[in-house]
Design a protein around this motif. Structure first.
Motif, PDB file in Angstrom:
ATOM      1  N   VAL A   1      45.918  20.248   6.844  1.00  0.00           N
ATOM      2  CA  VAL A   1      45.244  21.231   6.004  1.00  0.00           C
ATOM      3  C   VAL A   1      45.339  22.571   6.731  1.00  0.00           C
ATOM      4  CG1 VAL A   1      43.051  22.007   5.021  1.00  0.00           C
ATOM      5  CG2 VAL A   1      43.672  19.578   4.920  1.00  0.00           C
ATOM      6  N   LEU A   2      46.007  23.520   6.088  1.00  0.00           N
ATOM      7  CA  LEU A   2      46.191  24.852   6.666  1.00  0.00           C
ATOM      8  C   LEU A   2      45.313  25.862   5.938  1.00  0.00           C
ATOM      9  CD1 LEU A   2      50.064  25.201   7.056  1.00  0.00           C
ATOM     10  CD2 LEU A   2      48.411  24.891   8.896  1.00  0.00           C
ATOM     11  N   ASP A   3      44.585  26.639   6.694  1.00  0.00           N
ATOM     12  CA  ASP A   3      43.863  27.749   6.085  1.00  0.00           C
ATOM     13  C   ASP A   3      44.864  28.815   5.654  1.00  0.00           C
ATOM     14  OD1 ASP A   3      42.227  30.442   6.190  1.00  0.00           O
ATOM     15  OD2 ASP A   3      40.751  28.825   6.133  1.00  0.00           O
ATOM     16  N   GLU A   4      44.550  29.547   4.614  1.00  0.00           N
ATOM     17  CA  GLU A   4      45.436  30.609   4.141  1.00  0.00           C
ATOM     18  C   GLU A   4      45.788  31.593   5.251  1.00  0.00           C
ATOM     19  OE1 GLU A   4      45.498  34.163   0.730  1.00  0.00           O
ATOM     20  OE2 GLU A   4      43.981  32.570   0.633  1.00  0.00           O
TER      21      GLU A   4
ATOM     22  N   GLN B   1      48.501  20.672   2.792  1.00  0.00           N
ATOM     23  CA  GLN B   1      47.657  21.324   1.792  1.00  0.00           C
ATOM     24  C   GLN B   1      47.163  22.653   2.334  1.00  0.00           C
ATOM     25  OE1 GLN B   1      45.183  17.468   0.924  1.00  0.00           O
ATOM     26  NE2 GLN B   1      44.835  18.877  -0.791  1.00  0.00           N
ATOM     27  N   VAL B   2      47.009  23.609   1.435  1.00  0.00           N
ATOM     28  CA  VAL B   2      46.525  24.938   1.809  1.00  0.00           C
ATOM     29  C   VAL B   2      45.087  25.105   1.333  1.00  0.00           C
ATOM     30  CG1 VAL B   2      46.817  27.420   1.475  1.00  0.00           C
ATOM     31  CG2 VAL B   2      48.834  25.937   1.730  1.00  0.00           C
ATOM     32  N   LEU B   3      44.261  25.619   2.220  1.00  0.00           N
ATOM     33  CA  LEU B   3      42.867  25.914   1.898  1.00  0.00           C
ATOM     34  C   LEU B   3      42.758  27.421   1.683  1.00  0.00           C
ATOM     35  CD1 LEU B   3      39.992  24.624   1.738  1.00  0.00           C
ATOM     36  CD2 LEU B   3      39.718  25.252   4.143  1.00  0.00           C
ATOM     37  N   PRO B   4      42.693  27.892   0.437  1.00  0.00           N
ATOM     38  CA  PRO B   4      42.703  29.336   0.170  1.00  0.00           C
ATOM     39  C   PRO B   4      41.387  30.020   0.507  1.00  0.00           C
ATOM     40  CG  PRO B   4      42.483  28.117  -1.876  1.00  0.00           C
ATOM     41  CD  PRO B   4      42.682  27.089  -0.799  1.00  0.00           C
TER      42      PRO B   4
ATOM     43  N   GLN C   1      33.456   9.514  12.624  1.00  0.00           N
ATOM     44  CA  GLN C   1      33.120   9.428  11.208  1.00  0.00           C
ATOM     45  C   GLN C   1      32.684  10.780  10.657  1.00  0.00           C
ATOM     46  OE1 GLN C   1      33.621   7.236   9.042  1.00  0.00           O
ATOM     47  NE2 GLN C   1      32.372   7.936   7.310  1.00  0.00           N
ATOM     48  N   ARG C   2      31.935  11.525  11.445  1.00  0.00           N
ATOM     49  CA  ARG C   2      31.462  12.833  10.989  1.00  0.00           C
ATOM     50  C   ARG C   2      32.642  13.771  10.730  1.00  0.00           C
ATOM     51  NH1 ARG C   2      26.783  16.577  13.874  1.00  0.00           N
ATOM     52  NH2 ARG C   2      26.783  18.229  12.311  1.00  0.00           N
ATOM     53  N   TYR C   3      33.607  13.776  11.643  1.00  0.00           N
ATOM     54  CA  TYR C   3      34.773  14.642  11.460  1.00  0.00           C
ATOM     55  C   TYR C   3      35.666  14.136  10.331  1.00  0.00           C
ATOM     56  CZ  TYR C   3      33.949  17.755  15.387  1.00  0.00           C
ATOM     57  OH  TYR C   3      33.431  18.717  16.212  1.00  0.00           O
ATOM     58  N   ALA C   4      35.731  12.815  10.159  1.00  0.00           N
ATOM     59  CA  ALA C   4      36.524  12.258   9.065  1.00  0.00           C
ATOM     60  C   ALA C   4      35.956  12.674   7.707  1.00  0.00           C
ATOM     61  CB  ALA C   4      36.575  10.735   9.176  1.00  0.00           C
ATOM     62  N   VAL C   5      34.637  12.661   7.576  1.00  0.00           N
ATOM     63  CA  VAL C   5      33.990  13.089   6.342  1.00  0.00           C
ATOM     64  C   VAL C   5      34.246  14.582   6.098  1.00  0.00           C
ATOM     65  CG1 VAL C   5      31.760  13.462   5.207  1.00  0.00           C
ATOM     66  CG2 VAL C   5      32.223  11.290   6.368  1.00  0.00           C
ATOM     67  N   MET C   6      34.153  15.374   7.163  1.00  0.00           N
ATOM     68  CA  MET C   6      34.461  16.795   7.039  1.00  0.00           C
ATOM     69  C   MET C   6      35.888  16.993   6.527  1.00  0.00           C
ATOM     70  SD  MET C   6      32.771  18.235  10.581  1.00  0.00           S
ATOM     71  CE  MET C   6      33.840  19.669  10.560  1.00  0.00           C
TER      72      MET C   6
ATOM     73  N   GLU D   1      37.677  14.987   4.683  1.00  0.00           N
ATOM     74  CA  GLU D   1      37.771  14.643   3.267  1.00  0.00           C
ATOM     75  C   GLU D   1      37.298  15.805   2.397  1.00  0.00           C
ATOM     76  OE1 GLU D   1      39.241  11.956   1.935  1.00  0.00           O
ATOM     77  OE2 GLU D   1      39.812  11.666   4.027  1.00  0.00           O
ATOM     78  N   HIS D   2      36.265  16.494   2.835  1.00  0.00           N
ATOM     79  CA  HIS D   2      35.796  17.674   2.100  1.00  0.00           C
ATOM     80  C   HIS D   2      36.856  18.778   2.114  1.00  0.00           C
ATOM     81  CE1 HIS D   2      31.670  16.677   0.970  1.00  0.00           C
ATOM     82  NE2 HIS D   2      31.541  16.068   2.136  1.00  0.00           N
ATOM     83  N   LEU D   3      37.509  18.969   3.267  1.00  0.00           N
ATOM     84  CA  LEU D   3      38.549  19.996   3.363  1.00  0.00           C
ATOM     85  C   LEU D   3      39.710  19.672   2.430  1.00  0.00           C
ATOM     86  CD1 LEU D   3      38.634  20.582   7.236  1.00  0.00           C
ATOM     87  CD2 LEU D   3      37.796  22.157   5.499  1.00  0.00           C
TER      88      LEU D   3
END
Length: 285
Positions: free
Chosen positions: A170-173, A205-208, A253-258, A260-262
């Motif tokens: 996941v790449l930030d814009e 995936q890109v996070l705009p 688990q905490r980072y994995a959930v984060m 999934e949100h990203l």
């Protein structure tokens, strides 16, 4: 064969087994340290795999834990011997993130969030050179080349014919807009990113920016997962002078959930490719 043993992973497995034996004995790390006249921190480093383990260390610990099965002792001694071998990355000298490279080399899958840059496994050589030069302005030309060579070697896991690394990024814009090197370097890098994203085992995936606040605002991280059930997942947080490795189940688990949100907040794969292509056109000469 021993030449194919990953010393980083072998140390980690050995450390986990030594911790299990200590806990079965009902002893604390402090109690073991007192028995062996060593520091508690040494016992902790042996158990978390951050320190090489000698056969003498194994023998002494097995004595404290009263391990009577010689087959177990012999197996642990063999693991200790293998853990002191050198991985391919040692040929490049002192690499600051060598522990991470060892884990990445053996990982089955890797999930990465990058807020500022194209992730190392998907960088072109020109982009990597410009990046290291800019991030480490006082680094010698020789050290820059060494770091770039290591990065290119790491990428062999992506192109491997058999059992390639499954990579999800996941790449930030911002990573697409931050100009690293010349316009040509950026254009070629983004074209390469699109090309690599079409591999069946690579997802980008890109996070705009328009998403606004999101769970990745605290910075870059990676989650490494392994094929062997004995190897727990690891969250890697890169630092300037030191790195952090999280292995406790609730932390992972905490980072994995984060993550999934990203992924959910990011553009889908096709939208992301189009977004990257539009960014690349800005750098076209």
């Amino acid at each position: 064969m021993a030449s194919h043993v990953n010393p980083t992973v072998r140390r980690r497995r050995l450390g986990q087994e030594l911790r299990r034996l200590r806990e079965l004995k009902g002893m604390t790390a402090e109690e073991v340290a007192e028995r062996l006249l060593v520091s508690q921190s040494k016992i902790s480093r042996l158990e978390n795999g951050r320190r090489s383990i000698s056969q003498r260390d194994v023998r002494d610990l097995c004595g404290v834990y009263e391990v009577e099965d010689q087959r177990i002792v012999d197996s642990l001694m063999e693991m200790a011997r293998d853990s002191r071998q050198q991985g391919w990355w040692h040929a490049f000298g002192d690499i600051p993130y060598s522990v991470y490279i060892g884990l990445e080399t053996d990982a089955e899958s890797l999930r990465v969030y990058e807020p500022q840059l194209v992730t190392g496994l998907l960088q072109t050589r020109a982009y990597a050179e410009a990046l290291v030069q800019g991030a480490l302005p006082e680094t010698s030309t020789e050290d820059i080349e060494k770091r770039v060579q290591v990065r290119m070697r790491r990428q062999e896991r992506i192109s491997a014919e058999h059992n390639p690394l499954r990579l999800w990024v996941v790449l930030d814009e911002a990573a697409l807009l931050r100009r690293v090197g010349t316009d040509r370097v950026m254009h070629e890098q983004l074209e390469y990113l699109i090309e690599m994203s079409q591999l069946p085992h690579v997802t980008v995936q890109v996070l705009p920016f328009e998403v606004g606040a999101h769970p990745g605002l605290n910075g870059q991280y990676a989650i490494l997962e392994f094929a062997d059930a004995a190897d727990s997942s690891v969250v890697y947080l890169e630092g300037v002078t030191s790195d952090l490795y999280l292995e406790k189940a609730h932390d992972v688990q905490r980072y994995a959930v984060m993550y999934e949100h990203l992924r959910a907040q990011s553009l889908n794969v096709e939208q992301s490719r189009q977004f990257i292509w539009n960014a690349a056109k800005r750098y076209a000469s």
